[in-house]
Design a protein around this motif. Structure first.
Motif, PDB file in Angstrom:
ATOM      1  N   ASP A   1       4.009   2.888  -0.231  1.00 16.86           N
ATOM      2  CA  ASP A   1       2.593   3.070  -0.552  1.00 16.86           C
ATOM      3  C   ASP A   1       1.814   3.663   0.616  1.00 16.86           C
ATOM      4  O   ASP A   1       0.617   3.948   0.492  1.00 16.86           O
ATOM      5  CB  ASP A   1       1.960   1.738  -0.969  1.00 16.86           C
ATOM      6  N   GLY A   2       2.472   3.837   1.765  1.00 16.65           N
ATOM      7  CA  GLY A   2       1.830   4.521   2.879  1.00 16.65           C
ATOM      8  C   GLY A   2       1.487   3.667   4.081  1.00 16.65           C
ATOM      9  O   GLY A   2       1.387   4.182   5.198  1.00 16.65           O
ATOM     10  N   TYR A   3       1.287   2.358   3.902  1.00 17.04           N
ATOM     11  CA  TYR A   3       0.919   1.543   5.058  1.00 17.04           C
ATOM     12  C   TYR A   3       2.161   1.206   5.892  1.00 17.04           C
ATOM     13  O   TYR A   3       3.284   1.172   5.402  1.00 17.04           O
ATOM     14  CB  TYR A   3       0.186   0.271   4.644  1.00 17.04           C
TER      15      TYR A   3
ATOM     16  N   ILE B   1      -0.923   1.423  10.412  1.00 21.41           N
ATOM     17  CA  ILE B   1      -1.154   2.704   9.752  1.00 21.41           C
ATOM     18  C   ILE B   1      -1.432   2.469   8.269  1.00 21.41           C
ATOM     19  O   ILE B   1      -0.785   1.634   7.633  1.00 21.41           O
ATOM     20  CB  ILE B   1       0.074   3.625   9.903  1.00 21.41           C
ATOM     21  N   GLY B   2      -2.371   3.239   7.720  1.00 14.31           N
ATOM     22  CA  GLY B   2      -2.641   3.108   6.292  1.00 14.31           C
ATOM     23  C   GLY B   2      -3.924   3.789   5.879  1.00 14.31           C
ATOM     24  O   GLY B   2      -4.929   3.673   6.575  1.00 14.31           O
ATOM     25  N   GLU B   3      -3.882   4.508   4.782  1.00 17.50           N
ATOM     26  CA  GLU B   3      -5.064   5.143   4.210  1.00 17.50           C
ATOM     27  C   GLU B   3      -5.226   4.635   2.783  1.00 17.50           C
ATOM     28  O   GLU B   3      -4.356   4.807   1.957  1.00 17.50           O
ATOM     29  CB  GLU B   3      -4.915   6.671   4.211  1.00 17.50           C
ATOM     30  N   GLY B   4      -6.352   4.012   2.508  1.00 19.96           N
ATOM     31  CA  GLY B   4      -6.557   3.449   1.178  1.00 19.96           C
ATOM     32  C   GLY B   4      -6.036   2.030   1.081  1.00 19.96           C
ATOM     33  O   GLY B   4      -6.743   1.110   0.668  1.00 19.96           O
ATOM     34  N   VAL B   5      -4.771   1.809   1.461  1.00 21.75           N
ATOM     35  CA  VAL B   5      -4.183   0.464   1.491  1.00 21.75           C
ATOM     36  C   VAL B   5      -3.886   0.122   2.946  1.00 21.75           C
ATOM     37  O   VAL B   5      -3.236   0.861   3.647  1.00 21.75           O
ATOM     38  CB  VAL B   5      -2.886   0.388   0.649  1.00 21.75           C
ATOM     39  N   GLU B   6      -4.411  -0.987   3.404  1.00 22.97           N
ATOM     40  CA  GLU B   6      -4.250  -1.361   4.794  1.00 22.97           C
ATOM     41  C   GLU B   6      -3.763  -2.799   4.934  1.00 22.97           C
ATOM     42  O   GLU B   6      -3.984  -3.631   4.044  1.00 22.97           O
ATOM     43  CB  GLU B   6      -5.573  -1.189   5.544  1.00 22.97           C
ATOM     44  N   ILE B   7      -3.113  -3.072   6.042  1.00 26.79           N
ATOM     45  CA  ILE B   7      -2.657  -4.417   6.349  1.00 26.79           C
ATOM     46  C   ILE B   7      -3.836  -5.211   6.915  1.00 26.79           C
ATOM     47  O   ILE B   7      -4.507  -4.762   7.841  1.00 26.79           O
ATOM     48  CB  ILE B   7      -1.507  -4.378   7.379  1.00 26.79           C
TER      49      ILE B   7
ATOM     50  N   GLU C   1      -1.365  -9.631   6.441  1.00 29.26           N
ATOM     51  CA  GLU C   1      -1.212  -9.679   4.991  1.00 29.26           C
ATOM     52  C   GLU C   1      -0.902  -8.279   4.455  1.00 29.26           C
ATOM     53  O   GLU C   1      -1.650  -7.333   4.683  1.00 29.26           O
ATOM     54  CB  GLU C   1      -2.498 -10.205   4.343  1.00 29.26           C
ATOM     55  N   LEU C   2       0.187  -8.158   3.725  1.00 28.34           N
ATOM     56  CA  LEU C   2       0.554  -6.870   3.154  1.00 28.34           C
ATOM     57  C   LEU C   2      -0.221  -6.641   1.863  1.00 28.34           C
ATOM     58  O   LEU C   2      -0.406  -7.569   1.069  1.00 28.34           O
ATOM     59  CB  LEU C   2       2.055  -6.828   2.879  1.00 28.34           C
ATOM     60  N   PRO C   3      -0.691  -5.430   1.635  1.00 27.78           N
ATOM     61  CA  PRO C   3      -1.431  -5.126   0.398  1.00 27.78           C
ATOM     62  C   PRO C   3      -0.603  -5.461  -0.837  1.00 27.78           C
ATOM     63  O   PRO C   3       0.614  -5.228  -0.859  1.00 27.78           O
ATOM     64  CB  PRO C   3      -1.675  -3.614   0.503  1.00 27.78           C
TER      65      PRO C   3
END
Length: 243
Positions: A68-70, A128-134, A228-230
């Motif tokens: 998912d990108g993060y 790292i993450g765009e839209g979904v972040e830790i 916490e993971l999205p």
């Protein structure tokens, strides 16, 4: 436990890249040659630091990324950016001796403020993450060290060195990372420090072994965080793979 990874003191200069995929996760461990001196000098100017570690592996990286990108990754440049935050954390008696040893450095002559020549950093990884972040929050939960000692099959292992400097024969630095199998990560950061005269009963051979010397050093600071993971549609699959 799925895997364990460490970034420790080693002197291998052979470029390599290892990848390991499990469910929606991919681990990347890239190791490249030491940075060229001209690139190190340019970077030192950009970071307003009089000198950088003698051996800097700017292209080395350890990354744990979700489809998912993060991701969370560890790299030398971001670690060095956090050095200034620890300027007053370490007091070493031989600091002036080290400064004198590098007196011929063009950058060292331009220093106008105290300099953390030990390169002590509070770096805990780059999120790292765009839209979904830790999401990061402080927690009282601790990493289960006994679980890490369990004899289980290790599906992936690698060591990635980010930077090293012998500090004029007065110091060693180490960063280590270990991962487990839940829908969140526990990140524990600690600083330990003792004077040599407080370690009279500790064999000198252990001084440069981070895993051994750590238990003999005085704990100065501990910060425990829960990452916490999205929540995504892949989370169920993740849990099945990790458990």
């Amino acid at each position: 436990m799925l895997a364990s990874m460490s970034m420790m003191m080693s002197h291998g200069f052979k470029s390599s890249k290892q990848e390991f995929t499990f469910g929606p996760w991919k681990i990347t461990a890239a190791k490249n040659h030491i940075m060229k001196s001209k690139d190190i000098e340019r970077l030192a100017e950009e970071m307003n630091m009089p000198s950088l570690p003698e051996m800097l592996f700017g292209d080395n990286v350890l990354r744990i990324q979700h489809t998912d990108g993060y991701a969370i990754e560890f790299n030398a440049i971001d670690a060095l950016k956090r050095v200034s935050n620890m300027e007053d954390a370490v007091k070493v008696a031989c600091a002036q001796e080290w400064q004198d040893s590098r007196a011929d450095s063009e950058h060292s002559k331009e220093v106008v403020r105290p300099y953390n020549w030990t390169y002590t950093t509070d770096y805990r990884g780059t999120l790292i993450g765009e839209g979904v972040e830790i999401k990061v929050t402080e927690t009282a939960e601790r990493i289960n060290m006994e679980k890490l000692k369990a004899r289980e099959q290790i599906m992936f292992f690698d060591e990635v060195l980010l930077f090293e400097d012998e500090l004029h024969d007065h110091g060693v630095s180490m960063i280590s990372v270990k991962i487990g199998g839940k829908n969140y990560m526990l990140r524990e950061f600690s600083t330990r420090e003792s004077r040599i005269d407080e370690l009279k009963n500790v064999p000198a051979a252990l001084y440069t072994d981070p895993n051994e010397i750590a238990q003999h050093l005085t704990l100065k600071l501990t910060v425990c965080e829960r990452l916490e993971l999205p929540v995504t549609q892949c989370q169920t699959a993740v849990n099945k793979v990790l458990q």
